[in-house]
Write a protein that holds these residues in place. Structure first.
Motif, PDB file in Angstrom:
ATOM      1  N   ALA A  62       0.834  -1.207   0.000  1.00  0.00           N
ATOM      2  CA  ALA A  62       0.000   0.000   0.000  1.00  0.00           C
ATOM      3  C   ALA A  62       0.868   1.256   0.000  1.00  0.00           C
ATOM      4  O   ALA A  62       0.604   2.209  -0.737  1.00  0.00           O
ATOM      5  CB  ALA A  62      -0.930  -0.008   1.215  1.00  0.00           C
ATOM      6  N   LEU A  63       1.931   1.266   0.805  1.00  0.00           N
ATOM      7  CA  LEU A  63       2.830   2.417   0.845  1.00  0.00           C
ATOM      8  C   LEU A  63       3.524   2.626  -0.491  1.00  0.00           C
ATOM      9  O   LEU A  63       3.714   3.755  -0.935  1.00  0.00           O
ATOM     10  CB  LEU A  63       3.882   2.245   1.949  1.00  0.00           C
ATOM     11  N   GLY A  64       3.903   1.522  -1.136  1.00  0.00           N
ATOM     12  CA  GLY A  64       4.558   1.629  -2.437  1.00  0.00           C
ATOM     13  C   GLY A  64       3.662   2.274  -3.474  1.00  0.00           C
ATOM     14  O   GLY A  64       4.096   3.136  -4.237  1.00  0.00           O
ATOM     15  N   SER A  65       2.392   1.904  -3.476  1.00  0.00           N
ATOM     16  CA  SER A  65       1.442   2.506  -4.415  1.00  0.00           C
ATOM     17  C   SER A  65       1.255   3.977  -4.103  1.00  0.00           C
ATOM     18  O   SER A  65       1.234   4.818  -5.001  1.00  0.00           O
ATOM     19  CB  SER A  65       0.088   1.803  -4.332  1.00  0.00           C
ATOM     20  N   CYS A  66       1.125   4.287  -2.838  1.00  0.00           N
ATOM     21  CA  CYS A  66       0.894   5.672  -2.421  1.00  0.00           C
ATOM     22  C   CYS A  66       2.073   6.563  -2.786  1.00  0.00           C
ATOM     23  O   CYS A  66       1.901   7.677  -3.263  1.00  0.00           O
ATOM     24  CB  CYS A  66       0.639   5.712  -0.916  1.00  0.00           C
ATOM     25  N   SER A  67       3.288   6.081  -2.603  1.00  0.00           N
ATOM     26  CA  SER A  67       4.462   6.923  -2.819  1.00  0.00           C
ATOM     27  C   SER A  67       4.736   7.209  -4.290  1.00  0.00           C
ATOM     28  O   SER A  67       5.488   8.121  -4.606  1.00  0.00           O
ATOM     29  CB  SER A  67       5.691   6.270  -2.190  1.00  0.00           C
ATOM     30  N   HIS A  68       4.100   6.491  -5.208  1.00  0.00           N
ATOM     31  CA  HIS A  68       4.339   6.707  -6.626  1.00  0.00           C
ATOM     32  C   HIS A  68       3.373   7.700  -7.257  1.00  0.00           C
ATOM     33  O   HIS A  68       3.486   8.005  -8.427  1.00  0.00           O
ATOM     34  CB  HIS A  68       4.257   5.376  -7.392  1.00  0.00           C
ATOM     35  N   ILE A  69       2.409   8.181  -6.514  1.00  0.00           N
ATOM     36  CA  ILE A  69       1.394   9.070  -7.097  1.00  0.00           C
ATOM     37  C   ILE A  69       1.641  10.503  -6.635  1.00  0.00           C
ATOM     38  O   ILE A  69       0.920  11.040  -5.801  1.00  0.00           O
ATOM     39  CB  ILE A  69      -0.035   8.629  -6.694  1.00  0.00           C
ATOM     40  N   GLN A  70       2.699  11.136  -7.119  1.00  0.00           N
ATOM     41  CA  GLN A  70       3.029  12.539  -6.829  1.00  0.00           C
ATOM     42  C   GLN A  70       3.051  12.846  -5.335  1.00  0.00           C
ATOM     43  O   GLN A  70       2.718  13.947  -4.909  1.00  0.00           O
ATOM     44  CB  GLN A  70       2.032  13.465  -7.513  1.00  0.00           C
ATOM     45  N   LEU A  71       3.419  11.874  -4.537  1.00  0.00           N
ATOM     46  CA  LEU A  71       3.461  12.070  -3.092  1.00  0.00           C
ATOM     47  C   LEU A  71       4.777  11.521  -2.580  1.00  0.00           C
ATOM     48  O   LEU A  71       5.448  10.762  -3.269  1.00  0.00           O
ATOM     49  CB  LEU A  71       2.312  11.311  -2.421  1.00  0.00           C
ATOM     50  N   ASP A  72       5.134  11.887  -1.358  1.00  0.00           N
ATOM     51  CA  ASP A  72       6.323  11.280  -0.775  1.00  0.00           C
ATOM     52  C   ASP A  72       5.922  10.277   0.293  1.00  0.00           C
ATOM     53  O   ASP A  72       4.775  10.218   0.721  1.00  0.00           O
ATOM     54  CB  ASP A  72       7.277  12.344  -0.219  1.00  0.00           C
ATOM     55  N   LEU A  73       6.874   9.463   0.707  1.00  0.00           N
ATOM     56  CA  LEU A  73       6.589   8.380   1.640  1.00  0.00           C
ATOM     57  C   LEU A  73       6.084   8.905   2.981  1.00  0.00           C
ATOM     58  O   LEU A  73       5.186   8.326   3.580  1.00  0.00           O
ATOM     59  CB  LEU A  73       7.852   7.532   1.839  1.00  0.00           C
ATOM     60  N   GLN A  74       6.627  10.025   3.463  1.00  0.00           N
ATOM     61  CA  GLN A  74       6.192  10.567   4.756  1.00  0.00           C
ATOM     62  C   GLN A  74       4.723  10.970   4.697  1.00  0.00           C
ATOM     63  O   GLN A  74       3.979  10.747   5.639  1.00  0.00           O
ATOM     64  CB  GLN A  74       7.059  11.763   5.163  1.00  0.00           C
ATOM     65  N   THR A  75       4.303  11.554   3.583  1.00  0.00           N
ATOM     66  CA  THR A  75       2.888  11.924   3.427  1.00  0.00           C
ATOM     67  C   THR A  75       2.013  10.689   3.518  1.00  0.00           C
ATOM     68  O   THR A  75       0.972  10.688   4.166  1.00  0.00           O
ATOM     69  CB  THR A  75       2.670  12.628   2.078  1.00  0.00           C
ATOM     70  N   CYS A  76       2.461   9.605   2.876  1.00  0.00           N
ATOM     71  CA  CYS A  76       1.697   8.361   2.917  1.00  0.00           C
ATOM     72  C   CYS A  76       1.621   7.810   4.340  1.00  0.00           C
ATOM     73  O   CYS A  76       0.577   7.349   4.785  1.00  0.00           O
ATOM     74  CB  CYS A  76       2.348   7.320   2.016  1.00  0.00           C
ATOM     75  N   GLN A  77       2.755   7.884   5.056  1.00  0.00           N
ATOM     76  CA  GLN A  77       2.785   7.333   6.410  1.00  0.00           C
ATOM     77  C   GLN A  77       1.954   8.166   7.392  1.00  0.00           C
ATOM     78  O   GLN A  77       1.446   7.644   8.368  1.00  0.00           O
ATOM     79  CB  GLN A  77       4.231   7.230   6.903  1.00  0.00           C
TER      80      GLN A  77
END
Length: 111
Positions: A62-77
């Motif tokens: 889920a984090l991998g998908s989130c981080s690829h859509i114009q977002l960074d990993l911290q935003t996803c977390q």
């Protein structure tokens, strides 16, 4: 003789396919819900889902998908996140199971 050996081969392939398929309830589901404040559309909601045979695998997917859509990993977390097993009996709130049970089966090929 040839037909008999083909029949045995075919039965063997079916048996091995059944052994490889895990029960759907053994998979985990992770859901990330992100409300973007930087989008031009105020309050745009994006949902990212991951499946896996362990909590860590589901969360990483889920984090991998989130981080690829114009977002960074911290935003996803920092976004709203939920994680549960794909079995309605494991949680009093089985809403993730109800939302994604068909997708888990289709994507993973589970029983």
């Amino acid at each position: 003789m040839k037909a008999a050996s083909l029949g045995v081969l075919w039965i063997g392939m079916l048996a091995s396919a059944e052994v490889l398929a895990a029960p759907c309830s053994s998979y985990y589901i992770s859901e990330i819900t992100l409300v973007s404040a930087v989008d031009t559309e105020a309050g745009r909601v994006q949902t990212f889902v991951g499946f896996g045979s362990s909590k860590e695998e589901a969360e990483n997917n889920a984090l991998g998908s989130c981080s690829h859509i114009q977002l960074d990993l911290q935003t996803c977390q920092d976004s709203d996140r939920r994680l549960s097993r794909n079995a309605p009996s494991d949680q009093p709130d089985g809403s993730l199971h109800l939302k994604y049970t068909k997708a888990v089966k289709r994507i993973t090929g589970c029983d």
